[in-house]
Design a protein around this motif. Structure first.
Motif, PDB file in Angstrom:
ATOM      1  N   PRO A  93       0.801  -1.229   0.000  1.00 39.24           N
ATOM      2  CA  PRO A  93       0.000   0.000   0.000  1.00 39.24           C
ATOM      3  C   PRO A  93       0.835   1.280   0.000  1.00 39.24           C
ATOM      4  O   PRO A  93       0.390   2.308  -0.532  1.00 39.24           O
ATOM      5  CB  PRO A  93      -0.820  -0.116   1.292  1.00 39.24           C
ATOM      6  N   VAL A  94       2.023   1.243   0.577  1.00 41.97           N
ATOM      7  CA  VAL A  94       2.888   2.427   0.557  1.00 41.97           C
ATOM      8  C   VAL A  94       3.330   2.723  -0.865  1.00 41.97           C
ATOM      9  O   VAL A  94       3.369   3.883  -1.293  1.00 41.97           O
ATOM     10  CB  VAL A  94       4.106   2.236   1.487  1.00 41.97           C
ATOM     11  N   ARG A  95       3.671   1.686  -1.622  1.00 46.49           N
ATOM     12  CA  ARG A  95       4.031   1.865  -3.029  1.00 46.49           C
ATOM     13  C   ARG A  95       2.853   2.461  -3.814  1.00 46.49           C
ATOM     14  O   ARG A  95       3.038   3.342  -4.669  1.00 46.49           O
ATOM     15  CB  ARG A  95       4.421   0.526  -3.649  1.00 46.49           C
ATOM     16  N   VAL A  96       1.652   1.994  -3.495  1.00 45.99           N
ATOM     17  CA  VAL A  96       0.470   2.510  -4.176  1.00 45.99           C
ATOM     18  C   VAL A  96       0.262   3.984  -3.835  1.00 45.99           C
ATOM     19  O   VAL A  96      -0.041   4.807  -4.710  1.00 45.99           O
ATOM     20  CB  VAL A  96      -0.778   1.678  -3.790  1.00 45.99           C
ATOM     21  N   MET A  97       0.441   4.329  -2.567  1.00 47.52           N
ATOM     22  CA  MET A  97       0.299   5.734  -2.160  1.00 47.52           C
ATOM     23  C   MET A  97       1.257   6.629  -2.944  1.00 47.52           C
ATOM     24  O   MET A  97       0.892   7.717  -3.387  1.00 47.52           O
ATOM     25  CB  MET A  97       0.554   5.880  -0.659  1.00 47.52           C
ATOM     26  N   LYS A  98       2.478   6.156  -3.110  1.00 47.10           N
ATOM     27  CA  LYS A  98       3.465   6.931  -3.865  1.00 47.10           C
ATOM     28  C   LYS A  98       2.982   7.152  -5.289  1.00 47.10           C
ATOM     29  O   LYS A  98       3.077   8.268  -5.830  1.00 47.10           O
ATOM     30  CB  LYS A  98       4.807   6.196  -3.856  1.00 47.10           C
ATOM     31  N   SER A 154      19.280   7.676   7.890  1.00 43.77           N
ATOM     32  CA  SER A 154      19.745   8.496   9.018  1.00 43.77           C
ATOM     33  C   SER A 154      18.675   9.478   9.480  1.00 43.77           C
ATOM     34  O   SER A 154      18.695   9.933  10.630  1.00 43.77           O
ATOM     35  CB  SER A 154      21.030   9.247   8.654  1.00 43.77           C
ATOM     36  N   THR A 155      17.737   9.814   8.595  1.00 47.22           N
ATOM     37  CA  THR A 155      16.591  10.644   8.989  1.00 47.22           C
ATOM     38  C   THR A 155      15.312   9.941   8.531  1.00 47.22           C
ATOM     39  O   THR A 155      14.538  10.494   7.746  1.00 47.22           O
ATOM     40  CB  THR A 155      16.680  12.057   8.385  1.00 47.22           C
ATOM     41  N   ALA A 156      15.130   8.745   9.034  1.00 46.61           N
ATOM     42  CA  ALA A 156      13.937   7.976   8.656  1.00 46.61           C
ATOM     43  C   ALA A 156      12.670   8.745   9.000  1.00 46.61           C
ATOM     44  O   ALA A 156      11.674   8.698   8.262  1.00 46.61           O
ATOM     45  CB  ALA A 156      13.952   6.624   9.364  1.00 46.61           C
ATOM     46  N   TYR A 157      12.701   9.458  10.117  1.00 48.05           N
ATOM     47  CA  TYR A 157      11.563  10.255  10.552  1.00 48.05           C
ATOM     48  C   TYR A 157      11.934  11.727  10.378  1.00 48.05           C
ATOM     49  O   TYR A 157      12.848  12.229  11.039  1.00 48.05           O
ATOM     50  CB  TYR A 157      11.195   9.912  11.997  1.00 48.05           C
ATOM     51  N   VAL A 216      10.105   1.365   3.397  1.00 49.95           N
ATOM     52  CA  VAL A 216       9.710   1.447   1.992  1.00 49.95           C
ATOM     53  C   VAL A 216       9.359   2.883   1.607  1.00 49.95           C
ATOM     54  O   VAL A 216       9.689   3.338   0.503  1.00 49.95           O
ATOM     55  CB  VAL A 216       8.537   0.487   1.709  1.00 49.95           C
ATOM     56  N   ALA A 217       8.722   3.604   2.509  1.00 51.97           N
ATOM     57  CA  ALA A 217       8.382   4.998   2.223  1.00 51.97           C
ATOM     58  C   ALA A 217       9.637   5.833   1.988  1.00 51.97           C
ATOM     59  O   ALA A 217       9.707   6.633   1.053  1.00 51.97           O
ATOM     60  CB  ALA A 217       7.564   5.589   3.369  1.00 51.97           C
ATOM     61  N   ARG A 218      10.646   5.635   2.804  1.00 53.18           N
ATOM     62  CA  ARG A 218      11.886   6.385   2.631  1.00 53.18           C
ATOM     63  C   ARG A 218      12.587   5.977   1.337  1.00 53.18           C
ATOM     64  O   ARG A 218      13.169   6.806   0.651  1.00 53.18           O
ATOM     65  CB  ARG A 218      12.809   6.169   3.841  1.00 53.18           C
ATOM     66  N   HIS A 219      12.532   4.696   1.015  1.00 59.29           N
ATOM     67  CA  HIS A 219      13.092   4.218  -0.244  1.00 59.29           C
ATOM     68  C   HIS A 219      12.417   4.919  -1.421  1.00 59.29           C
ATOM     69  O   HIS A 219      13.059   5.241  -2.424  1.00 59.29           O
ATOM     70  CB  HIS A 219      12.889   2.705  -0.342  1.00 59.29           C
ATOM     71  N   ARG A 223       8.477  11.431   2.835  1.00 57.21           N
ATOM     72  CA  ARG A 223       8.901  11.816   4.184  1.00 57.21           C
ATOM     73  C   ARG A 223       7.911  11.257   5.199  1.00 57.21           C
ATOM     74  O   ARG A 223       6.706  11.146   4.922  1.00 57.21           O
ATOM     75  CB  ARG A 223       9.022  13.337   4.310  1.00 57.21           C
ATOM     76  N   CYS A 224       8.426  10.889   6.374  1.00 56.43           N
ATOM     77  CA  CYS A 224       7.620  10.143   7.342  1.00 56.43           C
ATOM     78  C   CYS A 224       7.574  10.814   8.707  1.00 56.43           C
ATOM     79  O   CYS A 224       8.553  11.408   9.168  1.00 56.43           O
ATOM     80  CB  CYS A 224       8.181   8.731   7.517  1.00 56.43           C
TER      81      CYS A 224
END
Length: 270
Positions: A93-98, A154-157, A216-219, A223-224
């Motif tokens: 679903p994260v890939r779909v959101m992108k 390093s800045t996942a969040y 996956v979102a960071r990949h 931004r999270c």
């Protein structure tokens, strides 16, 4: 890629909204999706390529519409590795959101408190995470269109989003703790010895989700921001058994402050 395009095309044919903010709502926190107006609700089983949520307290649907005037897409219930799904399915679903245009992801969860300065009902801003599973959703062939082979964590969040969250909480007079989230696979809760280990490793809260989606979102260049609701103290701290019912009961108690916080946060981000 074929499945991703099929799923994206299906959703685009069903909704007109073009959300920039995605929300993943954890156990007991799905009530936020009920606040979304002019909403299109699509059950996971109707969406090509989507798994089905099997966890109590997860409605199992996408809700797409406006939250306080901001277009959002919300997962009212997520997928977990412990349900038997591979991490590709968990994070699909994260890939779909992108693909739908999302560039900011707010991930929420119910977590056990490891740091004894936390209390059930606290909201904790995730400043970093520890992957304690030995698993990674990016293992395997890297699709260049999705992201680089070795993404920086390093800045996942996102630090800017963290500052917005802290300022929002302060204005609303909501106590917002901060800490490091640890991902374990579950579904069994940790032993007291494991919790003592996680405490020594620098973990403040522990749960069974979030890290795969954020990775996956960071990949993907999203931004999270992560928010944990401390639903119980982890094993051995209060010397009492842990149950999922306790998780749902606690999240219900913080319902109003959680809703108020996230709704204002979405407006401030936009």
């Amino acid at each position: 890629m074929t499945q991703l395009k099929e799923t994206t095309s299906y959703l685009q044919s069903k909704v007109k909204a073009k959300p920039k903010i995605g929300l993943i709502l954890g156990s007991g926190l799905g009530m936020l999706a009920d606040e979304i107006e002019t909403a299109d609700k699509i059950k996971y089983e109707e969406i090509p390529g989507f798994p089905i949520s099997t966890v109590e307290g997860h409605a199992g649907q996408l809700v797409i519409g406006q939250l306080c005037g901001v277009e959002v897409i919300a997962m009212q219930g997520r997928f977990h590795y412990y349900e038997g799904y591979g991490l590709g399915a968990v994070t699909f679903p994260v890939r779909v959101m992108k693909e739908l245009g999302v560039d900011t992801l707010i991930v929420t969860n119910a977590a056990g408190g490891v740091n004894q300065s936390l209390n059930p009902g606290d909201l904790m801003l995730i400043t970093d995470h520890i992957n304690n599973t030995g698993l990674n959703p990016l293992i395997g062939e890297n699709v260049v269109e999705h992201g680089v082979r070795f993404p920086d964590m390093s800045t996942a969040y996102d630090r800017t989003l963290q500052e917005i969250a802290k300022q929002t909480a302060e204005k609303l007079a909501i106590s917002l703790k901060q800490g490091v989230y640890v991902w374990n696979t579950g579904p069994s809760y940790e032993t007291p010895a494991e919790i003592r280990m996680l405490d020594k490793l620098g973990g403040d809260a522990v749960g069974m989700s979030t890290v795969p989606e954020v990775t996956v979102a960071r990949h993907a260049g999203i931004r999270c921001l992560g928010i944990s609701c401390i639903s119980n103290m982890a094993a051995g701290i209060l010397n009492q058994p842990l149950t999922h019912d306790e998780v749902i009961e606690t999240t219900e108690k913080v319902r109003e402050s959680f809703l108020q916080f996230i709704k204002q946060l979405v407006q401030n981000i936009d």
